[in-house]
Design a protein around this motif. Structure first.
Motif, PDB file in Angstrom:
ATOM      1  N   LYS A   1       0.814  -1.213   0.000  1.00 27.73           N
ATOM      2  CA  LYS A   1       0.000   0.000   0.000  1.00 27.73           C
ATOM      3  C   LYS A   1       0.843   1.256   0.000  1.00 27.73           C
ATOM      4  O   LYS A   1       0.497   2.251  -0.648  1.00 27.73           O
ATOM      5  CB  LYS A   1      -0.939  -0.007   1.206  1.00 27.73           C
ATOM      6  N   ASP A   2       1.976   1.245   0.735  1.00 24.39           N
ATOM      7  CA  ASP A   2       2.800   2.453   0.815  1.00 24.39           C
ATOM      8  C   ASP A   2       3.363   2.833  -0.553  1.00 24.39           C
ATOM      9  O   ASP A   2       3.472   4.015  -0.877  1.00 24.39           O
ATOM     10  CB  ASP A   2       3.921   2.278   1.843  1.00 24.39           C
ATOM     11  N   ARG A   3       3.679   1.834  -1.365  1.00 26.20           N
ATOM     12  CA  ARG A   3       4.171   2.129  -2.711  1.00 26.20           C
ATOM     13  C   ARG A   3       3.069   2.712  -3.593  1.00 26.20           C
ATOM     14  O   ARG A   3       3.304   3.627  -4.379  1.00 26.20           O
ATOM     15  CB  ARG A   3       4.745   0.866  -3.358  1.00 26.20           C
ATOM     16  N   LEU A   4       1.878   2.170  -3.467  1.00 25.18           N
ATOM     17  CA  LEU A   4       0.758   2.685  -4.243  1.00 25.18           C
ATOM     18  C   LEU A   4       0.471   4.143  -3.897  1.00 25.18           C
ATOM     19  O   LEU A   4       0.266   4.982  -4.784  1.00 25.18           O
ATOM     20  CB  LEU A   4      -0.482   1.831  -3.990  1.00 25.18           C
ATOM     21  N   VAL A   5       0.473   4.442  -2.617  1.00 21.36           N
ATOM     22  CA  VAL A   5       0.232   5.819  -2.175  1.00 21.36           C
ATOM     23  C   VAL A   5       1.324   6.740  -2.726  1.00 21.36           C
ATOM     24  O   VAL A   5       1.048   7.866  -3.167  1.00 21.36           O
ATOM     25  CB  VAL A   5       0.183   5.884  -0.631  1.00 21.36           C
ATOM     26  N   TYR A   6       2.561   6.261  -2.719  1.00 22.78           N
ATOM     27  CA  TYR A   6       3.692   7.039  -3.239  1.00 22.78           C
ATOM     28  C   TYR A   6       3.515   7.302  -4.737  1.00 22.78           C
ATOM     29  O   TYR A   6       3.778   8.405  -5.232  1.00 22.78           O
ATOM     30  CB  TYR A   6       4.991   6.276  -2.980  1.00 22.78           C
ATOM     31  N   ALA A   7       3.071   6.274  -5.470  1.00 23.11           N
ATOM     32  CA  ALA A   7       2.867   6.414  -6.915  1.00 23.11           C
ATOM     33  C   ALA A   7       1.767   7.420  -7.222  1.00 23.11           C
ATOM     34  O   ALA A   7       1.855   8.197  -8.180  1.00 23.11           O
ATOM     35  CB  ALA A   7       2.524   5.055  -7.521  1.00 23.11           C
ATOM     36  N   LYS A   8       0.721   7.415  -6.415  1.00 29.02           N
ATOM     37  CA  LYS A   8      -0.372   8.360  -6.631  1.00 29.02           C
ATOM     38  C   LYS A   8       0.063   9.788  -6.313  1.00 29.02           C
ATOM     39  O   LYS A   8      -0.285  10.727  -7.037  1.00 29.02           O
ATOM     40  CB  LYS A   8      -1.572   7.975  -5.760  1.00 29.02           C
ATOM     41  N   LYS A   9       0.869   9.945  -5.274  1.00 30.59           N
ATOM     42  CA  LYS A   9       1.292  11.279  -4.846  1.00 30.59           C
ATOM     43  C   LYS A   9       2.294  11.907  -5.806  1.00 30.59           C
ATOM     44  O   LYS A   9       2.208  13.111  -6.104  1.00 30.59           O
ATOM     45  CB  LYS A   9       1.898  11.189  -3.441  1.00 30.59           C
ATOM     46  N   HIS A  10       3.240  11.094  -6.301  1.00 30.69           N
ATOM     47  CA  HIS A  10       4.350  11.666  -7.067  1.00 30.69           C
ATOM     48  C   HIS A  10       4.370  11.306  -8.549  1.00 30.69           C
ATOM     49  O   HIS A  10       5.039  11.988  -9.336  1.00 30.69           O
ATOM     50  CB  HIS A  10       5.682  11.226  -6.452  1.00 30.69           C
TER      51      HIS A  10
ATOM     52  N   ALA B   1      16.279  -3.467   0.047  1.00 31.28           N
ATOM     53  CA  ALA B   1      15.552  -3.511  -1.224  1.00 31.28           C
ATOM     54  C   ALA B   1      14.883  -4.864  -1.430  1.00 31.28           C
ATOM     55  O   ALA B   1      13.747  -4.938  -1.910  1.00 31.28           O
ATOM     56  CB  ALA B   1      16.498  -3.199  -2.377  1.00 31.28           C
ATOM     57  N   SER B   2      15.563  -5.934  -1.050  1.00 28.20           N
ATOM     58  CA  SER B   2      15.024  -7.275  -1.250  1.00 28.20           C
ATOM     59  C   SER B   2      13.807  -7.524  -0.369  1.00 28.20           C
ATOM     60  O   SER B   2      12.859  -8.215  -0.782  1.00 28.20           O
ATOM     61  CB  SER B   2      16.098  -8.323  -0.960  1.00 28.20           C
ATOM     62  N   ASP B   3      13.825  -6.963   0.837  1.00 22.54           N
ATOM     63  CA  ASP B   3      12.726  -7.165   1.784  1.00 22.54           C
ATOM     64  C   ASP B   3      11.700  -6.028   1.753  1.00 22.54           C
ATOM     65  O   ASP B   3      10.755  -6.030   2.541  1.00 22.54           O
ATOM     66  CB  ASP B   3      13.285  -7.306   3.204  1.00 22.54           C
ATOM     67  N   TYR B   4      11.910  -5.048   0.857  1.00 17.30           N
ATOM     68  CA  TYR B   4      11.001  -3.904   0.720  1.00 17.30           C
ATOM     69  C   TYR B   4      10.797  -3.178   2.050  1.00 17.30           C
ATOM     70  O   TYR B   4       9.693  -2.761   2.398  1.00 17.30           O
ATOM     71  CB  TYR B   4       9.647  -4.347   0.154  1.00 17.30           C
ATOM     72  N   LYS B   5      11.890  -3.005   2.780  1.00 16.52           N
ATOM     73  CA  LYS B   5      11.799  -2.365   4.092  1.00 16.52           C
ATOM     74  C   LYS B   5      12.099  -0.869   3.996  1.00 16.52           C
ATOM     75  O   LYS B   5      12.673  -0.387   3.028  1.00 16.52           O
ATOM     76  CB  LYS B   5      12.769  -3.032   5.067  1.00 16.52           C
ATOM     77  N   ASP B   6      11.715  -0.158   5.040  1.00 17.33           N
ATOM     78  CA  ASP B   6      12.019   1.260   5.205  1.00 17.33           C
ATOM     79  C   ASP B   6      11.473   2.094   4.040  1.00 17.33           C
ATOM     80  O   ASP B   6      12.043   3.119   3.680  1.00 17.33           O
ATOM     81  CB  ASP B   6      13.535   1.471   5.336  1.00 17.33           C
ATOM     82  N   LYS B   7      10.399   1.604   3.411  1.00 15.00           N
ATOM     83  CA  LYS B   7       9.742   2.317   2.301  1.00 15.00           C
ATOM     84  C   LYS B   7      10.703   2.646   1.162  1.00 15.00           C
ATOM     85  O   LYS B   7      10.597   3.697   0.521  1.00 15.00           O
ATOM     86  CB  LYS B   7       9.056   3.592   2.821  1.00 15.00           C
ATOM     87  N   ILE B   8      11.616   1.741   0.894  1.00 16.06           N
ATOM     88  CA  ILE B   8      12.581   1.962  -0.177  1.00 16.06           C
ATOM     89  C   ILE B   8      11.914   1.804  -1.544  1.00 16.06           C
ATOM     90  O   ILE B   8      11.111   0.898  -1.749  1.00 16.06           O
ATOM     91  CB  ILE B   8      13.780   0.997  -0.029  1.00 16.06           C
ATOM     92  N   ILE B   9      12.219   2.718  -2.455  1.00 15.55           N
ATOM     93  CA  ILE B   9      11.788   2.595  -3.853  1.00 15.55           C
ATOM     94  C   ILE B   9      12.998   2.173  -4.695  1.00 15.55           C
ATOM     95  O   ILE B   9      13.056   1.087  -5.219  1.00 15.55           O
ATOM     96  CB  ILE B   9      11.179   3.908  -4.389  1.00 15.55           C
ATOM     97  N   ARG B  10      13.971   3.067  -4.797  1.00 14.30           N
ATOM     98  CA  ARG B  10      15.238   2.720  -5.442  1.00 14.30           C
ATOM     99  C   ARG B  10      16.367   3.142  -4.529  1.00 14.30           C
ATOM    100  O   ARG B  10      16.421   4.272  -4.066  1.00 14.30           O
ATOM    101  CB  ARG B  10      15.404   3.471  -6.749  1.00 14.30           C
ATOM    102  N   GLY B  11      17.277   2.213  -4.280  1.00 12.89           N
ATOM    103  CA  GLY B  11      18.505   2.527  -3.573  1.00 12.89           C
ATOM    104  C   GLY B  11      19.627   2.730  -4.575  1.00 12.89           C
ATOM    105  O   GLY B  11      19.682   2.053  -5.606  1.00 12.89           O
ATOM    106  N   VAL B  12      20.500   3.687  -4.296  1.00 16.39           N
ATOM    107  CA  VAL B  12      21.661   3.950  -5.146  1.00 16.39           C
ATOM    108  C   VAL B  12      22.927   3.707  -4.354  1.00 16.39           C
ATOM    109  O   VAL B  12      23.091   4.210  -3.247  1.00 16.39           O
ATOM    110  CB  VAL B  12      21.638   5.393  -5.703  1.00 16.39           C
ATOM    111  N   VAL B  13      23.819   2.921  -4.936  1.00 14.58           N
ATOM    112  CA  VAL B  13      25.119   2.603  -4.324  1.00 14.58           C
ATOM    113  C   VAL B  13      26.169   3.487  -4.970  1.00 14.58           C
ATOM    114  O   VAL B  13      26.265   3.567  -6.197  1.00 14.58           O
ATOM    115  CB  VAL B  13      25.469   1.114  -4.512  1.00 14.58           C
ATOM    116  N   TYR B  14      26.974   4.145  -4.137  1.00 12.48           N
ATOM    117  CA  TYR B  14      27.996   5.061  -4.692  1.00 12.48           C
ATOM    118  C   TYR B  14      29.353   4.829  -4.035  1.00 12.48           C
ATOM    119  O   TYR B  14      29.452   4.135  -3.033  1.00 12.48           O
ATOM    120  CB  TYR B  14      27.571   6.513  -4.502  1.00 12.48           C
TER     121      TYR B  14
END
Length: 345
Positions: free
Chosen positions: A205-214, A332-345
């Motif tokens: 649900k949190d991802r859906l809400v994010y998609a609708k908002k942004h 990212a694998s467990d979809y925790k902490d409301k992650i959408i995309r993580g970037v490694v630098y």
């Protein structure tokens, strides 16, 4: 330099490798400024494979990436210029034409291609890379280098739309199955084209809400797919399947209207085969279109992003130093902490 290698399922190790300073005429040395954690990377992380394709460990992953030129060599670029990196390399294909490779195919289908992070080609979860100059595009000054890695998934999203050939003269009703980064980008890009009736389905649900908002999703379906679920409507004329398993196909074909187009984008995670009912496809006369990677040039994609204010900055919710890559993949694998995309630098 530091390199992150997947040494077994769900386990990264940081190793040291020498930087290759002996550049060939068509090569450039680039410092990697950020690489996105893509869904296909997560398949390898969780399963050690992509379907039944099981390369040997250790694996060098990473293909959504941007960088800074350290040694321009004999290229037209300037040192310390910010660039977007195309993971696709077809420079070994002879007689490359404007739209087709030397095989007579679209670039993304070239028989001679290599692709960053696709075994045995090394991926970009590392500090430096030697790349072909043809893989580099100058980053537009209006795009933050910290999010330049999101131009590659935006290209995939745009290519999905290109493949669908949506008729804007009709009233379109769009269903997107799955609510990851590329799904959100498809939604935003469609909206910028004038398509307003966009529905996204996901169990989170949190991802859906994010998609609708942004990202301009109009309607949300919060649902965990399982067999024999009947959708409330069968009035979608385009379905983008970012999940691609037995359940998503079953639901999507039920939800699509007659003469609709079904665009297959997602990669099945564990199996190479999914079950479909050909009678449902035949009775509705559904067109099935497949998408492999992207065939959108990065200059074009940057122009689309800037012209239409596509919020690629909203995709990147987490940043991880290369030493923290294990933490990034775990989240990212467990979809925790409301992650959408993580970037490694």
């Amino acid at each position: 330099m530091k390199v992150a290698l997947l040494t077994k399922k769900k386990n990264f190790e940081i190793v040291d490798e020498k930087i290759n300073n002996k550049l060939k005429e068509d090569e450039v040395l680039v410092k990697i400024t950020g690489t996105g954690i893509c869904g296909s990377d997560l398949h390898f992380f969780r399963n050690g494979a992509l379907g039944t394709m099981q390369p040997q460990f250790p694996l060098s992953l990473g293909h959504e990436t941007g960088g800074i030129i350290i040694d321009r060599n004999k290229s037209k670029f300037k040192n310390y210029a910010n660039v977007v990196i195309d993971p696709l390399d077809i420079s070994s294909c002879k007689k490359i034409e404007k739209e087709l490779c030397g095989c007579g195919l679209k670039y993304n289908l070239c028989n001679h291609q290599t692709y960053l992070g696709s075994h045995p080609t090394k991926g970009s979860f590392r500090e430096f890379m030697v790349l072909k100059k043809s893989q580099l595009t100058l980053l537009d000054k209006n795009i933050d280098p910290k999010i330049s890695s999101m131009i590659e998934p935006a290209g995939i999203a745009q290519y999905c739309i290109d493949r669908s050939m949506i008729n804007n003269r009709e009233e379109n009703n769009i269903l997107i199955l799955g609510c990851g980064a590329i799904s959100m980008l498809i939604s935003s890009l469609l909206y910028s084209m004038g398509v307003k009736n966009i529905t996204i389905l996901d169990q989170k649900k949190d991802r859906l809400v994010y998609a609708k908002k942004h990202f301009k999703a109009k309607n949300l379906i919060n649902l965990f797919l399982k067999k024999n679920i009947n959708p409330k409507t069968n009035n979608f004329n385009y379905v983008f399947d970012l999940i691609t398993n037995d359940m998503s196909f079953d639901y999507g074909i039920k939800a699509i209207r007659k003469s609709g187009k079904y665009i297959v984008v997602g990669i099945p995670e564990r199996d190479d085969f999914i079950k479909i009912n050909p009678h449902k496809l035949r009775i509705k006369e559904i067109d099935i279109l497949n998408v492999r990677r992207s065939n959108v040039k990065f200059n074009r994609m940057q122009n689309i992003i800037l012209k239409n204010s596509i919020p690629i900055h909203k995709l990147v919710t987490h940043y991880f130093k290369i030493e923290e890559i294990q933490k990034g993949f775990n989240l990212a694998s467990d979809y925790k902490d409301k992650i959408i995309r993580g970037v490694v630098y």
